[in-house]
Design an enzyme around this catalytic site. Structure first.
Site, PDB file in Angstrom:
ATOM      1  N   GLY A  50      -1.657  -1.869  12.105  1.00 39.76           N
ATOM      2  CA  GLY A  50      -1.023  -2.803  13.046  1.00 39.76           C
ATOM      3  C   GLY A  50       0.075  -3.527  12.292  1.00 39.76           C
ATOM      4  N   ARG A  86       4.012   1.698   3.684  1.00 38.89           N
ATOM      5  CA  ARG A  86       4.273   2.366   4.978  1.00 38.89           C
ATOM      6  C   ARG A  86       5.714   2.050   5.380  1.00 38.89           C
ATOM      7  NH1 ARG A  86       0.046   1.996   9.810  1.00 38.89           N
ATOM      8  NH2 ARG A  86       1.087   3.906  10.491  1.00 38.89           N
ATOM      9  N   GLN A 187      -6.253   4.920  18.411  1.00 38.92           N
ATOM     10  CA  GLN A 187      -6.282   3.449  18.285  1.00 38.92           C
ATOM     11  C   GLN A 187      -6.595   2.798  19.634  1.00 38.92           C
ATOM     12  OE1 GLN A 187      -3.922   5.388  16.922  1.00 38.92           O
ATOM     13  NE2 GLN A 187      -3.090   4.522  15.038  1.00 38.92           N
ATOM     14  N   ASP A 228       6.590  -1.972  16.255  1.00 33.58           N
ATOM     15  CA  ASP A 228       6.545  -1.964  14.783  1.00 33.58           C
ATOM     16  C   ASP A 228       7.877  -2.369  14.169  1.00 33.58           C
ATOM     17  OD1 ASP A 228       4.246  -0.135  15.652  1.00 33.58           O
ATOM     18  OD2 ASP A 228       3.873  -0.540  13.530  1.00 33.58           O
TER      19      ASP A 228
HETATM   20  O1  MRU Z   1      -0.167   3.279  12.941  1.00 29.03           O
HETATM   21  P1  MRU Z   1      -0.656   1.950  13.435  1.00 29.03           P
HETATM   22  O2  MRU Z   1      -2.020   1.993  14.042  1.00 29.03           O
HETATM   23  O3  MRU Z   1      -0.495   0.865  12.397  1.00 29.03           O
HETATM   24  O4  MRU Z   1       0.363   1.602  14.619  1.00 29.03           O
HETATM   25  C1  MRU Z   1       0.224   0.388  15.299  1.00 29.03           C
HETATM   26  C2  MRU Z   1       1.122   0.271  16.461  1.00 29.03           C
HETATM   27  O5  MRU Z   1       1.945   1.123  16.716  1.00 29.03           O
HETATM   28  C3  MRU Z   1       1.044  -0.995  17.267  1.00 29.03           C
HETATM   29  O6  MRU Z   1       1.377  -0.744  18.604  1.00 29.03           O
HETATM   30  C4  MRU Z   1       2.061  -1.988  16.687  1.00 29.03           C
HETATM   31  O7  MRU Z   1       1.868  -2.158  15.324  1.00 29.03           O
HETATM   32  C5  MRU Z   1       2.042  -3.276  17.366  1.00 29.03           C
HETATM   33  S1  MRU Z   1       0.711  -4.246  16.691  1.00 29.03           S
HETATM   34  C6  MRU Z   1       0.615  -5.738  17.180  1.00 29.03           C
END
Ligand code: MRU
Length: 342
Positions: A50, A86, A187, A228
């Site tokens: 996230g 990341r 997720q 993101d």
């Molecule tokens: O790969 P992830 O699970 O870290 O991706 C998370 C997302 O794409 C969420 O939608 C994004 O981080 C918004 S979180 C408040």
């Protein structure tokens, strides 16, 4: 450094603990972070994930290192290593650049610790603010579709898009939520379903491919997603599958909102084309793995394309729900995302 508690992250008695989100919802297992390499591995494997939260985990680790007395050279190396863990979620870079700027300006370790704690606390406040702004957009009885996980598991607070959903539910708006399972790592089906259940929000999980027919049948009143990285022109990267939802919503005239704090804006990025998109391991698509074990259904070594995020163009967005308020397409075109202010 004082104790800090979030749904999936705790700093307690000078130790950083991380909830392993790969094992949810079956098991709640907490890792006790021993070193930076372990934290990087937890971030890269999505044990902690996230956009805001993975950045806050990195931030608290730097605060922890400052508290134990690491010198500026060592802290700079730690920041650089975590910053590269990341590539897409810009919160990570924004928070760590803020700490690095303090170091570069000669701040002492006490100031660094204080700022790491401030970043955690600020995220809680930002979540509350955008949740209130977003909940005001939700009509009574609305059927809301969301993607990926954007709640307490992804932030230090109530969440972004899920913050809006939970706040609307608490406001007795009588909402119902369609939870996209969010292939390939689920997720939505694992984490958002868990959060909806815990919050008592009525929901149903759908496969990602079911959103189109739900919209065609008039069963979706709005789409809310997180982000993101948001570019200055309003294009934004979010979990793979977000762009297809935006196209569908546009075709079916369903309002499509992106909910994110100011820390998700990349003021150095003019448009979505330059947002770096993480490519992930082929095995994530060849099969499934989690608390239930691992299973591969694709042929051994089947070639795979696995981008973790896609970019939704600003033209498909109804509004950007920020901590500062709801920003319209006209305001974005006039530069509202360049330097968000209260
Ligand atoms: O790969 P992830 O699970 O870290 O991706 C998370 C997302 O794409 C969420 O939608 C994004 O981080 C918004 S979180 C408040």
């Amino acid at each position: 450094m004082q104790n800090l508690v979030a749904t999936a992250l705790r700093y307690e008695d000078s130790k950083l603990y991380v909830l392993d989100q790969r094992r949810l919802p079956a098991e709640e297992f907490w890792h006790d972070c021993q070193d930076e390499n372990q934290l990087i591995a937890l971030i890269q494997s999505l044990a902690i994930r996230g956009a805001p939260l993975l950045g806050i985990a990195a931030t608290l680790w730097v605060g922890h290192c400052a508290r134990r007395g690491d010198n500026a050279t060592r802290l700079t190396k730690t920041i650089a290593a975590l910053r590269a863990s990341r590539p897409t979620a810009v919160n990570l870079m924004n928070y760590l650049d803020r700490l690095q700027a303090l170091l570069d300006n000669g701040a002492d370790n006490t100031a660094l610790v204080a700022d790491a704690v401030a970043i955690f606390n600020e995220d809680v406040t930002l979540c509350d603010a955008m949740s209130r702004h977003g909940a005001a957009l939700v009509k009574p009885g609305a059927k809301i579709l969301t993607h990926c996980n954007t709640g307490g598991l992804a932030t230090a607070g109530i969440g972004t898009a899920i913050g809006v959903i939970i706040t609307a539910h608490r406001d007795h708006k009588n909402i119902k939520v369609w939870v996209d399972e969010t292939r390939p790592l689920f997720q939505g089906g694992r984490l958002t379903a868990w959060e909806m259940q815990n919050a008592g929000v009525p929901y149903q999980i759908i496969c990602d491919s079911m959103a189109a027919s739900l919209m065609q049948q008039g069963n979706v009143d709005m789409v809310v997603v997180g982000a993101d990285r948001i570019a200055r022109n309003g294009d934004f990267a979010n979990k793979i599958g977000t762009y297809s939802l935006a196209v569908l919503a546009h075709y079916h005239r369903v309002p499509f909102y992106v909910v994110a704090p100011r820390t998700t804006i990349d003021v150095n990025c003019a448009g979505g084309i330059t947002i770096p998109i993480e490519q992930r391991d082929a095995n994530e698509v060849r099969g499934v793995s989690g608390s239930f074990g691992s299973f591969q259904w694709a042929p051994e070594q089947a070639p795979v394309f696995n981008p973790a995020f896609d970019v939704t163009p600003a033209a498909l967005v109804t509004g950007w729900v920020l901590d500062t308020g709801v920003v319209s397409p006209d305001e974005v075109a006039a530069g509202a995302l360049a330097y968000p202010t209260d």
